[in-house]
Design a protein around this motif. Structure first.
Motif, mmCIF file in Angstrom:
data_model
loop_
_atom_site.group_PDB
_atom_site.id
_atom_site.type_symbol
_atom_site.label_atom_id
_atom_site.label_comp_id
_atom_site.label_asym_id
_atom_site.label_seq_id
_atom_site.Cartn_x
_atom_site.Cartn_y
_atom_site.Cartn_z
ATOM 1 N N GLY A 350 76.966 76.800 86.220
ATOM 2 C CA GLY A 350 77.414 77.077 87.762
ATOM 3 C C GLY A 350 76.787 78.334 88.280
ATOM 4 O O GLY A 350 77.242 78.663 89.306
ATOM 5 N N SER A 351 76.081 79.216 87.444
ATOM 6 C CA SER A 351 75.688 80.268 88.316
ATOM 7 C C SER A 351 74.644 80.125 89.549
ATOM 8 O O SER A 351 74.710 80.728 90.415
ATOM 9 C CB SER A 351 75.161 81.424 87.314
ATOM 10 N N THR A 352 73.860 79.149 89.100
ATOM 11 C CA THR A 352 72.757 78.627 90.016
ATOM 12 C C THR A 352 73.495 78.100 91.233
ATOM 13 O O THR A 352 73.092 78.304 92.415
ATOM 14 C CB THR A 352 71.752 77.498 89.381
ATOM 15 N N LEU A 396 64.798 72.514 75.677
ATOM 16 C CA LEU A 396 63.306 73.015 75.505
ATOM 17 C C LEU A 396 62.672 72.618 76.939
ATOM 18 O O LEU A 396 61.925 71.666 77.062
ATOM 19 C CB LEU A 396 62.759 71.948 74.421
ATOM 20 N N GLY A 397 62.956 73.547 77.707
ATOM 21 C CA GLY A 397 62.406 73.217 79.004
ATOM 22 C C GLY A 397 62.750 71.975 79.787
ATOM 23 O O GLY A 397 62.033 71.625 80.802
ATOM 24 N N THR A 398 63.895 71.570 79.670
ATOM 25 C CA THR A 398 64.669 70.425 80.426
ATOM 26 C C THR A 398 65.557 70.693 81.280
ATOM 27 O O THR A 398 65.819 71.825 81.557
ATOM 28 C CB THR A 398 65.206 69.320 79.130
ATOM 29 N N GLY A 427 66.277 81.032 85.089
ATOM 30 C CA GLY A 427 65.938 80.733 83.559
ATOM 31 C C GLY A 427 66.002 82.294 83.173
ATOM 32 O O GLY A 427 66.545 83.077 83.719
ATOM 33 N N SER A 428 65.617 82.189 81.751
ATOM 34 C CA SER A 428 65.563 83.552 80.903
ATOM 35 C C SER A 428 64.175 83.471 80.316
ATOM 36 O O SER A 428 64.031 82.590 79.568
ATOM 37 C CB SER A 428 66.878 83.235 80.029
ATOM 38 N N LYS A 429 63.830 84.818 80.441
ATOM 39 C CA LYS A 429 62.512 84.917 79.615
ATOM 40 C C LYS A 429 62.726 85.123 78.003
ATOM 41 O O LYS A 429 61.760 85.224 77.296
ATOM 42 C CB LYS A 429 61.714 86.321 79.972
ATOM 43 N N ALA A 430 64.014 85.100 77.760
ATOM 44 C CA ALA A 430 64.198 84.785 76.081
ATOM 45 C C ALA A 430 63.874 83.621 75.508
ATOM 46 O O ALA A 430 63.801 83.376 74.424
ATOM 47 C CB ALA A 430 66.032 85.281 76.153
ATOM 48 N N TYR A 431 63.639 82.759 76.391
ATOM 49 C CA TYR A 431 63.317 81.229 76.039
ATOM 50 C C TYR A 431 61.689 81.172 76.142
ATOM 51 O O TYR A 431 61.099 81.571 77.101
ATOM 52 C CB TYR A 431 64.129 80.134 76.849
ATOM 53 N N PRO A 432 61.190 80.364 75.329
ATOM 54 C CA PRO A 432 59.632 80.334 75.363
ATOM 55 C C PRO A 432 59.286 79.579 76.671
ATOM 56 O O PRO A 432 58.245 79.688 77.258
ATOM 57 C CB PRO A 432 59.224 79.353 73.992
ATOM 58 N N ASP A 433 60.213 78.592 76.975
ATOM 59 C CA ASP A 433 59.746 77.716 78.280
ATOM 60 C C ASP A 433 60.743 78.161 79.581
ATOM 61 O O ASP A 433 61.493 77.707 80.073
ATOM 62 C CB ASP A 433 60.183 76.293 78.095
ATOM 63 N N PHE A 434 60.074 79.507 79.818
ATOM 64 C CA PHE A 434 60.811 80.038 80.920
ATOM 65 C C PHE A 434 60.652 79.194 82.254
ATOM 66 O O PHE A 434 59.539 78.965 82.800
ATOM 67 C CB PHE A 434 60.155 81.407 81.208
ATOM 68 N N CYS A 435 61.699 78.827 82.905
ATOM 69 C CA CYS A 435 61.727 78.019 84.089
ATOM 70 C C CYS A 435 61.102 76.817 84.210
ATOM 71 O O CYS A 435 60.497 76.266 85.054
ATOM 72 C CB CYS A 435 61.425 78.882 85.308
ATOM 73 N N ALA A 436 60.715 76.325 82.956
ATOM 74 C CA ALA A 436 59.777 75.238 82.867
ATOM 75 C C ALA A 436 60.168 73.959 83.725
ATOM 76 O O ALA A 436 59.467 73.415 84.105
ATOM 77 C CB ALA A 436 59.863 74.714 81.374
ATOM 78 N N ASP A 462 67.108 85.766 84.040
ATOM 79 C CA ASP A 462 68.576 86.300 84.107
ATOM 80 C C ASP A 462 69.309 86.486 85.084
ATOM 81 O O ASP A 462 69.869 87.817 85.103
ATOM 82 C CB ASP A 462 68.290 87.820 83.062
ATOM 83 N N LYS A 463 69.322 85.833 86.090
ATOM 84 C CA LYS A 463 70.105 85.829 87.375
ATOM 85 C C LYS A 463 70.059 87.205 88.134
ATOM 86 O O LYS A 463 70.692 87.870 88.787
ATOM 87 C CB LYS A 463 71.530 85.830 86.765
ATOM 88 N N SER A 464 68.733 87.666 88.245
ATOM 89 C CA SER A 464 68.297 88.964 88.869
ATOM 90 C C SER A 464 68.456 88.639 90.418
ATOM 91 O O SER A 464 67.673 87.838 90.854
ATOM 92 C CB SER A 464 66.792 89.350 88.365
HETATM 93 C C1 LIG Z 1 71.546 76.835 75.685
HETATM 94 C C2 LIG Z 1 70.600 77.337 76.826
HETATM 95 C C3 LIG Z 1 69.241 76.911 76.958
HETATM 96 C C4 LIG Z 1 68.396 77.699 77.642
HETATM 97 N N1 LIG Z 1 67.097 77.263 77.783
HETATM 98 C C5 LIG Z 1 66.383 77.811 78.514
HETATM 99 C C6 LIG Z 1 64.998 77.546 78.674
HETATM 100 O O1 LIG Z 1 64.570 76.671 77.833
HETATM 101 N N2 LIG Z 1 64.086 78.348 79.386
HETATM 102 C C7 LIG Z 1 64.595 79.061 80.588
HETATM 103 O O2 LIG Z 1 63.877 79.771 81.511
HETATM 104 N N3 LIG Z 1 66.175 79.503 80.526
HETATM 105 C C8 LIG Z 1 66.729 78.868 79.845
HETATM 106 N N4 LIG Z 1 68.280 79.110 79.766
HETATM 107 C C9 LIG Z 1 68.479 80.019 80.511
HETATM 108 C C10 LIG Z 1 69.246 79.448 81.586
HETATM 109 O O3 LIG Z 1 68.547 78.722 82.502
HETATM 110 C C11 LIG Z 1 69.737 80.719 82.836
HETATM 111 O O4 LIG Z 1 70.797 81.495 82.101
HETATM 112 C C12 LIG Z 1 70.194 80.084 83.999
HETATM 113 O O5 LIG Z 1 70.303 81.064 84.852
HETATM 114 C C13 LIG Z 1 71.480 79.460 84.068
HETATM 115 O O6 LIG Z 1 71.913 79.039 85.270
HETATM 116 P P1 LIG Z 1 72.960 78.097 85.407
HETATM 117 O O7 LIG Z 1 74.345 78.828 84.963
HETATM 118 O O8 LIG Z 1 73.211 77.711 86.805
HETATM 119 O O9 LIG Z 1 73.149 76.680 84.267
HETATM 120 C C14 LIG Z 1 69.126 78.688 78.803
HETATM 121 C C15 LIG Z 1 70.309 78.942 78.390
HETATM 122 C C16 LIG Z 1 71.125 78.376 77.594
HETATM 123 C C17 LIG Z 1 72.478 78.810 77.378
#
Ligand SMILES: Cc1cc2nc3c(=O)[nH]c(=O)nc-3n(C[C@H](O)[C@H](O)[C@H](O)COP(=O)(O)O)c2cc1C
Length: 732
Positions: A350-352, A396-398, A427-436, A462-464
Motif C-alpha cells: 500500500g505505500s506506493t 525475485l524482481g517480480t 523498491g529497496s536496495k536491500a534486494y539484489p533486484d532493485f526495482c527490477a 526505501d520510500k525516499s
Molecule cells: C518480501 C519483499 C520482497 C521484496 N523484493 C524486492 C525486490 O526484489 N526488489 C526491490 O527493489 N524491492 C523489493 N522489496 C521492497 C519493496 O518493493 C519496497 O519496500 C516498496 O516500497 C514496497 O511498496 P508497496 O508498499 O507499495 O508494496 C521487497 C519487499 C518485501 C517485503
C-alpha cells in the motif's frame, strides 16, 4: 494471485477470531505466569524417578502410622494426607524419602481460578467451550496460512530461515516473531482444539476393565516392601495412592492411580485385583493438557507465556499492516473512457498507492481528469495523454500482487492514440533486484508503438520522499502539469492541524484578483518562508496548498481569487479574528539559502508570497535581488513596491524589478533576466543561488533563458547549477 488468496484467508480468519484470541492470549499469559510461579517453592525432590513405591510407602509408614493417600502432582511434588505418630493430621507436601513435612498445599487464588474459567469457557459453560474450541481451531488455520505466507515471502522453504528485510516495523515484527513462535503457537492451537473436542465428548472415552482371578499362591501375606507391583512402580509414574480404609480387611484395597491406568491392589499380598486401562483419548488429553498449560515444565511454560504474549502483538501488528495496506482510499471522478491522466499502481503493502494517491488528489484538485487504478485494471484509455506507472517490486524482481496480470493486459489492449508514459519504480536496495519490475515494465512500455517516453525511469529507494520529489520536479517540468514538491505532502506521517487567527485580508477589485491574507499562529509552531500551508475548506479530505511567507512571526499568503475557487473562495470569505485550522508542510528544499553569498529571487503571480517573507527575514543582509512578473500594474503590485522600498532602506533587499505582461510594452520576467544576464552569470559562478516560485511555464522559460545565457558565456548548462543545489524551484 495465490499470495492474495492466502493473505485474504489469513486476514479473514484473524478478523473473525481476533477478539477471542486476544482474550485467550491475555488470559494465557496470566496462566503461564501462574504455572511458572507454581514451580517456585522448593518442594521437588531431585531423585524422584529412582524411588519406587514399595520403598516410599515402607519409609513413610514409619513416620505416619496411618496414611489416607499419597499424591504426586504435575510438578512432581509429593503430598500426603495422613496421621503422624503423635496423632496429628498432616496434609501437605512432604519429602517422600524421609517423610519430612515441607509445606501446605495452596489453593489457586480467586483471580487465577477466575482467569482459568474465562480461558476455558468464557463463563458460558458449553457454549463458551465451543467458542473457545472454534477460536483455537481458527488459530491453527491462521498459523498454517501464516506459514504459507512466510514461505512465499522467503521464496521457498529453503530460505525459510534466511534474513528478513525490514520493510516497516509492524511487518518485520509480524514475520520475524511469526517464524520464531510458529511451533509453540501451533502446539497451543492444536492442543486447545483437541482438549475442546475431548471435553465436549466429540471423542469417545471408554475405559477397559480387567478383573484378575485370585491365584493359588497369592493367599500368603507379604510385607509391603515385597509387593511386586509397588516395587515395579516408580514414584514419578504415580498420580495417587489411596490406602485401604480398614487395615487387614481383604475386601479393602489399595487404589493405585497411574498416568495410564488404575489398579486395585490386595492389601495383604500385593496382588493386582483389577486393572482399569484408560483409553488413548484420555492419555492424549492428559498429554495435550500438559503441553497446552506448560504445567509440567517451567521452561515450556515460559515459552508458552511468551507465545501467548506474542499473539497479542500479532493481532496488533497484523492490524497495523492491514491498515497500512488499505488506508489509502481511492476516489475516482472520471472513468477510463474519459481520463486524460491515468495513474497505474503496482503495490503489495500500500505505500506506493499512498504516494500515487497524493499525486492523483493534486491533479483532481487542479481540474485535471485523473484516474487512479491498480495495474491489473489496465484497459483501453481512449482519451489518455499521460500514463504514469508507479510500481513496487517483490519476490525475485517480480510484480507486486495487484500487477500480476499487467503484462498480459498491456499486450491485449494496444492503445489507439499516442500516450506519454513515465515509470517510477519503488523498491529497496536491500534486494539484489532493485526495482527490477519497474525496469521490466519501462522496457515493455518503450516497445509499444503508442507509448512515448516523457521522462526516463526514476527509482525510489526505501520510500525516499526526496527521490519521489525528484521525479515530481522532472515530470512537472516535462508535462507542464503542476505538482507540489513539499516533502510533507508525500509523508505518511500526518502532522496535526494547527490553529491560526486571521489578522488581515486585503480585498480584490476589478483590476486585481489577488489578495493577501495574514495569519497569526495560535501557539508555538515551526514554520519558515517557502513552507506550504495546507487548508481544508470543506473540513474533509480535500486539501489546498499555499506558499507561506513569514513576517514578524506571522504567516502571509498571497492568493489569486478564482471564480468558484474551492480554496481561494474559502480563504477570501475569512474575516479578521476568525480562527482557521490548517497544517504546515515543511518544504526544506525551498528555504532561503542562509549561507549563499548572494541570492536572486524570481517569481511570477502569487509565487511572490514566499519571497516577501524571505526578504522580510533577511536580517543578515545577504545581497538579494527580486525579479517578479505580473499581468498588470495594480493595487497589489503597488503594495509589493511599498514593501520592497522599506526593505531596501533596511538593507535587506538590494534591487527589485517588476515586469508587466499586459501593460503597454508588455514584458515578461525572462526579459528582465536577459537584461541582467551578466549578473546571473556572476551570481551562479560565485556560488550564489537562484530561487524560482510561480508557474511551471515561467520556470521552463526562465531556465531556458538562463541556459542560453550560460552556455554562451560559461559553456555550462543550467543543469550543472541545478545539480549543485544553486537553483531551487517551487513551481506549480
Ligand atoms: C518480501 C519483499 C520482497 C521484496 N523484493 C524486492 C525486490 O526484489 N526488489 C526491490 O527493489 N524491492 C523489493 N522489496 C521492497 C519493496 O518493493 C519496497 O519496500 C516498496 O516500497 C514496497 O511498496 P508497496 O508498499 O507499495 O508494496 C521487497 C519487499 C518485501 C517485503
Amino acid at each position: 494471485m495465490l499470495v492474495s488468496v492466502w493473505r485474504y484467508a489469513h486476514l479473514a480468519l484473524a478478523l473473525v477470531s481476533s477478539v477471542f484470541l486476544l482474550l485467550l492470549s491475555v488470559t494465557g499469559v496470566i496462566l503461564a505466569i501462574d504455572a511458572v510461579n507454581e514451580k517456585m517453592p522448593p518442594y521437588r525432590i531431585e531423585n524422584i524417578g529412582s524411588l519406587d513405591l514399595s520403598q516410599t510407602i515402607t519409609g513413610l509408614r514409619k513416620v505416619y502410622p496411618e496414611i489416607i493417600e499419597i499424591s504426586v502432582d504435575h510438578n512432581q511434588f509429593v503430598s500426603i494426607d495422613a496421621i503422624d505418630a503423635e496423632g496429628n493430621t498432616v496434609k501437605g507436601y512432604i519429602d517422600p524419602q524421609t517423610g519430612k513435612y515441607l509445606g501446605a498445599q495452596k489453593n489457586k487464588t480467586q483471580f487465577v481460578q477466575w482467569t482459568t474459567a474465562l480461558h476455558r469457557s468464557l463463563f458460558l459453560k458449553v457454549t463458551g467451550r465451543i467458542i473457545i474450541g472454534i477460536a483455537s481451531f481458527l488459530l491453527f488455520l491462521i498459523t498454517i496460512s501464516g506459514l504459507v505466507l512466510i514461505i512465499k515471502r522467503q521464496q521457498g522453504v529453503r530460505h525459510f530461515f534466511a534474513k528478513i528485510n525490514r520493510d516497516f516495523f509492524a511487518q518485520y515484527f509480524h514475520v520475524v516473531s511469526g517464524r520464531l513462535f510458529l511451533i509453540p503457537i501451533l502446539i497451543l492451537a492444536l492442543t486447545g482444539t483437541y482438549l475442546f473436542m475431548v471435553r465436549i465428548e466429540l471423542l469417545k472415552k471408554t475405559n477397559q476393565t480387567v478383573e484378575y482371578p485370585v491365584k493359588e499362591n497369592e493367599t500368603e501375606e507379604l510385607a509391603i516392601a515385597d509387593f511386586s507391583i509397588f516395587k515395579k512402580t516408580k514414584l514419578n509414574d504415580v498420580v495417587k495412592v489411596e490406602f485401604p480404609f480398614m487395615e487387614g480387611d481383604p475386601d479393602e484395597y489399595y487404589v493405585l492411580k497411574l498416568k495410564d491406568r488404575e489398579l486395585t491392589v490386595n492389601q495383604l499380598n500385593g496382588a493386582v485385583h483389577k486393572e482399569v486401562k484408560y483409553p488413548f483419548t484420555a492419555l492424549a488429553e492428559q498429554f495435550s493438557l500438559d503441553l497446552h498449560t506448560g504445567k509440567t515444565n517451567m521452561i515450556w511454560a515460559i515459552i508458552l507465556g511468551l507465545a501467548s504474549l506474542n499473539i497479542v502483538f500479532f493481532i496488533y501488528t497484523g492490524f497495523v499492516i492491514t491498515f497500512k495496506r488499505t488506508r489509502t482510499k481511492i476516489k475516482n471522478k472520471y472513468k477510463a473512457a474519459d481520463a486524460e491522466i491515468v495513474i497505474l499502481v503496482g503495490t503489495e503493502n500500500g505505500s506506493t498507492l499512498f504516494f500515487a494517491n497524493q499525486i492523483h488528489k493534486q491533479l483532481l484538485a487542479d481540474g485535471k481528469k485523473s484516474l487512479l487504478l491498480g495495474m491489473n485494471h489496465y484497459q483501453y484509455f481512449p482519451k489518455a495523454k499521460h500514463l504514469l506507472l508507479f510500481t513496487s517490486t517483490y519476490g525475485l524482481g517480480t510484480a507486486p500482487s495487484n500487477a500480476t496480470q499487467f503484462e498480459k493486459k498491456l499486450l491485449a489492449y494496444p492503445q489507439q492514440q499516442s500516450i506519454n508514459f513515465s515509470v517510477l519504480g519503488f523498491g529497496s536496495k536491500a534486494y539484489p533486484d532493485f526495482c527490477a519490475y519497474a525496469y521490466a515494465i519501462d522496457k515493455l512500455l518503450s516497445q509499444q508503438v503508442w507509448a512515448s517516453r516523457l521522462i526516463d525511469l526514476h527509482t525510489v529507494n526505501d520510500k525516499s520522499v526526496d527521490e519521489l520529489i525528484s521525479w515530481v520536479h522532472h515530470w512537472s517540468e516535462q508535462s507542464n502539469i503542476a505538482l507540489a514538491s513539499a516533502p510533507a505532502i508525500y509523508s505518511s506521517k500526518v502532522v496535526g492541524l494547527k490553529k491560526f487567527k486571521v489578522i488581515a485580508r486585503s480585498t480584490v477589485s476589478e483590476s486585481n484578483s489577488t489578495f493577501t491574507l495574514l495569519l497569526k499562529p495560535l501557539g508555538k509552531m515551526k514554520v519558515q518562508s517557502g513552507d506550504l500551508l495546507a487548508i481544508y475548506p470543506a473540513q474533509d479530505q480535500r486539501e489546498r496548498f499555499y506558499s507561506i511567507g513569514c513576517k514578524d512571526g506571522m504567516v502571509q499568503l498571497v492568493v489569486k481569487l478564482f471564480p468558484d475557487g474551492f480554496g481561494s473562495g474559502f480563504l477570501y470569505q475569512l474575516k479578521a479574528d476568525q480562527v482557521l485550522e490548517a497544517r504546515v508542510m515543511a518544504n526544506p528544499s525551498f528555504h532561503f539559502p542562509k549561507t549563499a553569498p548572494a541570492v536572486a529571487l524570481i517569481a511570477n503571480g502569487t509565487g511572490i508570497a514566499p519571497f516577501l517573507g524571505m526578504i522580510a527575514e533577511n536580517q543578515h543582509k545577504i545581497p538579494v535581488k527580486l525579479y517578479a512578473g505580473f499581468r498588470k500594474n495594480n493595487e497589489i503590485t503597488a503594495q509589493y513596491l511599498e514593501f520592497t522600498d522599506v526593505q531596501k532602506k533596511l538593507g535587506q533587499l538590494n534591487d527589485v524589478q517588476l515586469a508587466f505582461s499586459r501593460e503597454q510594452q508588455g514584458q515578461y520576467v525572462m526579459d528582465l533576466i536577459r537584461q541582467d544576464g551578466k549578473y546571473f552569470i556572476e551570481l551562479l559562478e560565485q556560488q550564489g543561488c537562484i530561487l524560482l516560485c510561480g508557474s511551471l511555464r515561467m520556470q521552463q522559460d526562465v531556465e531556458a533563458t538562463l541556459n542560453e545565457i550560460l552556455l554562451v558565456s560559461t559553456g555550462k548548462s543550467i543543469n550543472i547549477y541545478k545539480e549543485n543545489g544553486q537553483v531551487l524551484t517551487d513551481c506549480y
